[in-house]
Write a protein that holds these residues in place. Sequence first.
Motif, PDB file in Angstrom:
ATOM      1  N   UNK A 102     -10.022 -14.466 -37.148  1.00 49.44           N
ATOM      2  CA  UNK A 102     -10.583 -15.796 -37.175  1.00 49.44           C
ATOM      3  C   UNK A 102     -11.592 -15.928 -38.315  1.00 49.44           C
ATOM      4  N   UNK A 103     -11.662 -17.120 -38.821  1.00 46.76           N
ATOM      5  CA  UNK A 103     -12.587 -17.402 -39.924  1.00 46.76           C
ATOM      6  C   UNK A 103     -14.029 -17.069 -39.548  1.00 46.76           C
ATOM      7  N   UNK A 104     -14.447 -17.478 -38.352  1.00 51.81           N
ATOM      8  CA  UNK A 104     -15.826 -17.262 -37.941  1.00 51.81           C
ATOM      9  C   UNK A 104     -16.180 -15.775 -37.900  1.00 51.81           C
ATOM     10  N   UNK A 105     -15.250 -14.958 -37.455  1.00 51.50           N
ATOM     11  CA  UNK A 105     -15.481 -13.516 -37.396  1.00 51.50           C
ATOM     12  C   UNK A 105     -15.654 -12.943 -38.797  1.00 51.50           C
TER      13      UNK A 105
ATOM     14  N   UNK B 113     -17.384  -2.156 -46.625  1.00 48.65           N
ATOM     15  CA  UNK B 113     -16.109  -2.438 -45.963  1.00 48.65           C
ATOM     16  C   UNK B 113     -16.073  -3.799 -45.268  1.00 48.65           C
ATOM     17  N   UNK B 114     -17.212  -4.246 -44.761  1.00 48.40           N
ATOM     18  CA  UNK B 114     -17.258  -5.577 -44.148  1.00 48.40           C
ATOM     19  C   UNK B 114     -16.989  -6.660 -45.185  1.00 48.40           C
ATOM     20  N   UNK B 115     -17.571  -6.500 -46.370  1.00 52.34           N
ATOM     21  CA  UNK B 115     -17.346  -7.489 -47.427  1.00 52.34           C
ATOM     22  C   UNK B 115     -15.908  -7.468 -47.917  1.00 52.34           C
ATOM     23  N   UNK B 116     -15.346  -6.286 -48.047  1.00 55.12           N
ATOM     24  CA  UNK B 116     -13.943  -6.187 -48.479  1.00 55.12           C
ATOM     25  C   UNK B 116     -13.013  -6.844 -47.457  1.00 55.12           C
ATOM     26  N   UNK B 117     -13.277  -6.606 -46.186  1.00 58.82           N
ATOM     27  CA  UNK B 117     -12.467  -7.227 -45.135  1.00 58.82           C
ATOM     28  C   UNK B 117     -12.638  -8.745 -45.140  1.00 58.82           C
ATOM     29  N   UNK B 118     -13.870  -9.213 -45.284  1.00 62.26           N
ATOM     30  CA  UNK B 118     -14.118 -10.656 -45.320  1.00 62.26           C
ATOM     31  C   UNK B 118     -13.417 -11.288 -46.514  1.00 62.26           C
ATOM     32  N   UNK B 119     -13.521 -10.668 -47.680  1.00 64.39           N
ATOM     33  CA  UNK B 119     -12.873 -11.213 -48.879  1.00 64.39           C
ATOM     34  C   UNK B 119     -11.369 -11.293 -48.674  1.00 64.39           C
ATOM     35  N   UNK B 120     -10.779 -10.219 -48.210  1.00 62.53           N
ATOM     36  CA  UNK B 120      -9.327 -10.182 -48.008  1.00 62.53           C
ATOM     37  C   UNK B 120      -8.904 -11.238 -46.981  1.00 62.53           C
ATOM     38  N   UNK B 121      -9.573 -11.257 -45.845  1.00 58.52           N
ATOM     39  CA  UNK B 121      -9.200 -12.182 -44.779  1.00 58.52           C
ATOM     40  C   UNK B 121      -9.421 -13.640 -45.125  1.00 58.52           C
ATOM     41  N   UNK B 122     -10.574 -13.946 -45.697  1.00 57.98           N
ATOM     42  CA  UNK B 122     -10.876 -15.340 -46.041  1.00 57.98           C
ATOM     43  C   UNK B 122      -9.960 -15.846 -47.144  1.00 57.98           C
ATOM     44  N   UNK B 123      -9.667 -15.000 -48.114  1.00 59.89           N
ATOM     45  CA  UNK B 123      -8.763 -15.407 -49.199  1.00 59.89           C
ATOM     46  C   UNK B 123      -7.364 -15.670 -48.665  1.00 59.89           C
ATOM     47  N   UNK B 124      -6.933 -14.840 -47.720  1.00 59.38           N
ATOM     48  CA  UNK B 124      -5.601 -15.009 -47.132  1.00 59.38           C
ATOM     49  C   UNK B 124      -5.547 -16.240 -46.235  1.00 59.38           C
ATOM     50  N   UNK B 125      -6.533 -16.405 -45.374  1.00 56.49           N
ATOM     51  CA  UNK B 125      -6.516 -17.495 -44.406  1.00 56.49           C
ATOM     52  C   UNK B 125      -6.816 -18.855 -45.018  1.00 56.49           C
TER      53      UNK B 125
END
Length: 107
Positions: free
Chosen positions: A1-4, A26-38
């Motif tokens: 989810x975006x909020x997460x 790793x949190x930033x890498x995950x956020x970047x990957x997820x937000x860019x995809x979603x």
Amino acid sequence: HRETLVFGMNLAAVLRELSRPAEAEPLLREALRGLSTQLGEQHPDAFSAAGHLSSLLLHLRRDLGEAEPLARRAWEGSMRHFGQEHPRALQASSDLGQLLLERGRPA
């Protein structure tokens, strides 16, 4: 989810301030990957994550070759989305300038 993902990005900023960058990255890498995809790479949350990761890499003085395109993405997105006088665009400009100076490539 975006909020997460956004929460993870914000938590990473706190961890960086607490001198715990190894936990932040790793949190930033995950956020970047997820937000860019979603949301797409041009969404403000996605280019904000790019800017945060770039700033962390500069802070750690490593992977500046990876950090520069992230900083440019954050800067271009902020300028386009918010306009050049907006605080987020000004911060992105400053961050990119610092990175270029660190790399010996003045803007």
